[in-house]
Design a protein around this motif. Structure first.
Motif, PDB file in Angstrom:
ATOM      1  N   ILE A   1       0.863  -1.175   0.000  1.00 41.71           N
ATOM      2  CA  ILE A   1       0.000   0.000   0.000  1.00 41.71           C
ATOM      3  C   ILE A   1       0.900   1.225   0.000  1.00 41.71           C
ATOM      4  O   ILE A   1       1.798   1.334   0.836  1.00 41.71           O
ATOM      5  N   ALA A   2       0.686   2.142  -0.912  1.00 45.65           N
ATOM      6  CA  ALA A   2       1.538   3.319  -1.016  1.00 45.65           C
ATOM      7  C   ALA A   2       0.745   4.588  -0.754  1.00 45.65           C
ATOM      8  O   ALA A   2      -0.420   4.704  -1.145  1.00 45.65           O
ATOM      9  N   ALA A   3       1.391   5.530  -0.087  1.00 40.25           N
ATOM     10  CA  ALA A   3       0.815   6.866   0.043  1.00 40.25           C
ATOM     11  C   ALA A   3       0.784   7.510  -1.334  1.00 40.25           C
ATOM     12  O   ALA A   3       1.608   7.203  -2.204  1.00 40.25           O
ATOM     13  N   ARG A   4      -0.163   8.402  -1.548  1.00 39.80           N
ATOM     14  CA  ARG A   4      -0.300   9.031  -2.856  1.00 39.80           C
ATOM     15  C   ARG A   4       0.966   9.782  -3.257  1.00 39.80           C
ATOM     16  O   ARG A   4       1.279   9.906  -4.451  1.00 39.80           O
TER      17      ARG A   4
ATOM     18  N   GLU B   1      14.365   6.920 -13.372  1.00 43.14           N
ATOM     19  CA  GLU B   1      13.427   8.012 -13.124  1.00 43.14           C
ATOM     20  C   GLU B   1      12.344   7.571 -12.134  1.00 43.14           C
ATOM     21  O   GLU B   1      11.992   6.385 -12.074  1.00 43.14           O
ATOM     22  N   PRO B   2      11.802   8.491 -11.350  1.00 42.59           N
ATOM     23  CA  PRO B   2      10.805   8.129 -10.337  1.00 42.59           C
ATOM     24  C   PRO B   2       9.526   7.574 -10.964  1.00 42.59           C
ATOM     25  O   PRO B   2       9.051   8.064 -11.986  1.00 42.59           O
ATOM     26  N   LEU B   3       8.985   6.550 -10.320  1.00 46.37           N
ATOM     27  CA  LEU B   3       7.693   6.003 -10.693  1.00 46.37           C
ATOM     28  C   LEU B   3       6.726   6.359  -9.576  1.00 46.37           C
ATOM     29  O   LEU B   3       6.843   5.865  -8.449  1.00 46.37           O
ATOM     30  N   MET B   4       5.774   7.238  -9.862  1.00 44.87           N
ATOM     31  CA  MET B   4       4.851   7.686  -8.836  1.00 44.87           C
ATOM     32  C   MET B   4       3.881   6.563  -8.469  1.00 44.87           C
ATOM     33  O   MET B   4       3.632   5.654  -9.246  1.00 44.87           O
ATOM     34  N   ALA B   5       3.334   6.671  -7.269  1.00 41.39           N
ATOM     35  CA  ALA B   5       2.490   5.614  -6.723  1.00 41.39           C
ATOM     36  C   ALA B   5       1.322   5.276  -7.639  1.00 41.39           C
ATOM     37  O   ALA B   5       1.012   4.096  -7.858  1.00 41.39           O
ATOM     38  N   GLU B   6       0.646   6.273  -8.165  1.00 39.20           N
ATOM     39  CA  GLU B   6      -0.516   6.024  -9.020  1.00 39.20           C
ATOM     40  C   GLU B   6      -0.128   5.229 -10.266  1.00 39.20           C
ATOM     41  O   GLU B   6      -0.856   4.338 -10.713  1.00 39.20           O
ATOM     42  N   LYS B   7       1.020   5.553 -10.841  1.00 35.43           N
ATOM     43  CA  LYS B   7       1.481   4.832 -12.016  1.00 35.43           C
ATOM     44  C   LYS B   7       1.907   3.416 -11.648  1.00 35.43           C
ATOM     45  O   LYS B   7       1.661   2.465 -12.407  1.00 35.43           O
ATOM     46  N   ALA B   8       2.536   3.253 -10.470  1.00 34.20           N
ATOM     47  CA  ALA B   8       2.912   1.913 -10.006  1.00 34.20           C
ATOM     48  C   ALA B   8       1.680   1.035  -9.842  1.00 34.20           C
ATOM     49  O   ALA B   8       1.698  -0.158 -10.164  1.00 34.20           O
ATOM     50  N   LEU B   9       0.588   1.625  -9.362  1.00 37.03           N
ATOM     51  CA  LEU B   9      -0.669   0.893  -9.233  1.00 37.03           C
ATOM     52  C   LEU B   9      -1.223   0.531 -10.607  1.00 37.03           C
ATOM     53  O   LEU B   9      -1.653  -0.604 -10.847  1.00 37.03           O
ATOM     54  N   GLU B  10      -1.197   1.485 -11.514  1.00 41.65           N
ATOM     55  CA  GLU B  10      -1.706   1.258 -12.871  1.00 41.65           C
ATOM     56  C   GLU B  10      -0.927   0.145 -13.561  1.00 41.65           C
ATOM     57  O   GLU B  10      -1.501  -0.663 -14.308  1.00 41.65           O
ATOM     58  N   TRP B  11       0.375   0.076 -13.301  1.00 39.30           N
ATOM     59  CA  TRP B  11       1.233  -0.939 -13.915  1.00 39.30           C
ATOM     60  C   TRP B  11       1.121  -2.304 -13.239  1.00 39.30           C
ATOM     61  O   TRP B  11       1.668  -3.279 -13.724  1.00 39.30           O
TER      62      TRP B  11
END
Length: 263
Positions: A126-129, A169-179
């Motif tokens: 679970i990741a913070a936004r 490069e950074p992968l933001m939490a929302e994109k990590a979820l999408e992936w």
């Protein structure tokens, strides 16, 4: 137990292990590694513990290895980085993945280097936004370790794994979820309670059976179809011999909520 670099507590069947070097973005030095090892051993021995939450204090989850804890003086002999991997990181990753109960990782803020891959060894992330995952190894001429080269291609595919590992490069939490790399994203202020609530729920379940679920899924990557069917057969035999299975069936027949003991 008293620790200097982590916080550890047990409540309602849940062990909470929080990295606690916030001024260093919870980067690992040898002392913190040893304390994490000790806490995980304690959780394994404690019959009250039926789920584990791994998280961190401060504004970031973990910046990976504390580089100040290593001698990288250009005038000195080159360090053998395999020593710390073999002694600390590999055992940690193996233990988290094989832990005989659900492991939830709550990622707050930056997760970089080894700190980006340690969560991937856990069962539910679970990741913070505001969280972001950074495969920072390429920035200093290294490769992703702590299971990164194994987890990433399997979770997000080879093309995306190479993108993260080669570009850093950074992968933001929302994109990590999408992936499909993580389980869930929540608002920053809800992260800790969301993780604890999920862990408390899992701690009431047939955790011995859940450990068999973990084993079956983890082994599936290394087996062909027929071999995996045999794994399912063998683990189902073991699951069917647990007291929780008996309680689950009995409760179903009696139309009541089961009271699982993790046995």
């Amino acid at each position: 137990m008293s620790f200097e670099h982590i916080l550890y507590s047990v409540d309602s069947g849940v062990a909470l292990l929080s990295l606690n070097r916030p001024k260093a973005l919870n980067s690992f030095n040898e002392a913190m590694h040893l304390e994490v090892q000790q806490a995980l051993k304690s959780a394994l021995k404690d019959k009250q513990v039926r789920a584990l939450v791994l998280t961190a204090e401060g504004r970031g989850f973990c910046a990976g290895q504390d580089l100040s804890d290593r001698n990288v003086d250009p005038s000195a002999a080159s360090p053998d980085l395999s020593i710390s991997i073999e002694r600390f990181y590999n055992p940690l990753i193996k233990q988290l993945q094989a832990f005989p109960m659900p492991v939830i990782c709550a990622v707050n803020g930056v997760a970089a280097g080894a700190g980006a891959n340690i969560p991937l060894a856990c069962d539910l992330v679970i990741a913070a936004r505001s969280a972001k995952f950074i495969q920072a190894f390429c920035k200093i001429g290294l490769i992703p370790d702590s299971g990164g080269t194994w987890f990433l291609p399997r979770l997000i595919g080879m093309a995306r794994a190479k993108e993260l590992a080669l570009l850093g490069e950074p992968l933001m939490a929302e994109k990590a979820l999408e992936w499909g790399m993580i389980y869930k994203v929540v608002d920053d202020e809800d992260l800790r309670e969301e993780a604890m609530s999920l862990a408390r729920r899992l701690a009431t379940q047939p955790t011995k059976g859940l450990s068999f679920v973990k084993r079956a899924l983890n082994q599936s990557f290394d087996h062909d179809f027929n071999t995996q069917l045999e794994v399912e057969r063998d683990l189902q035999r073991m699951a069917g011999q647990t007291q929780d299975y008996r309680e689950g069936v009995k409760a179903f027949m009696e139309k009541r909520t089961p009271e699982f003991k993790g046995e």
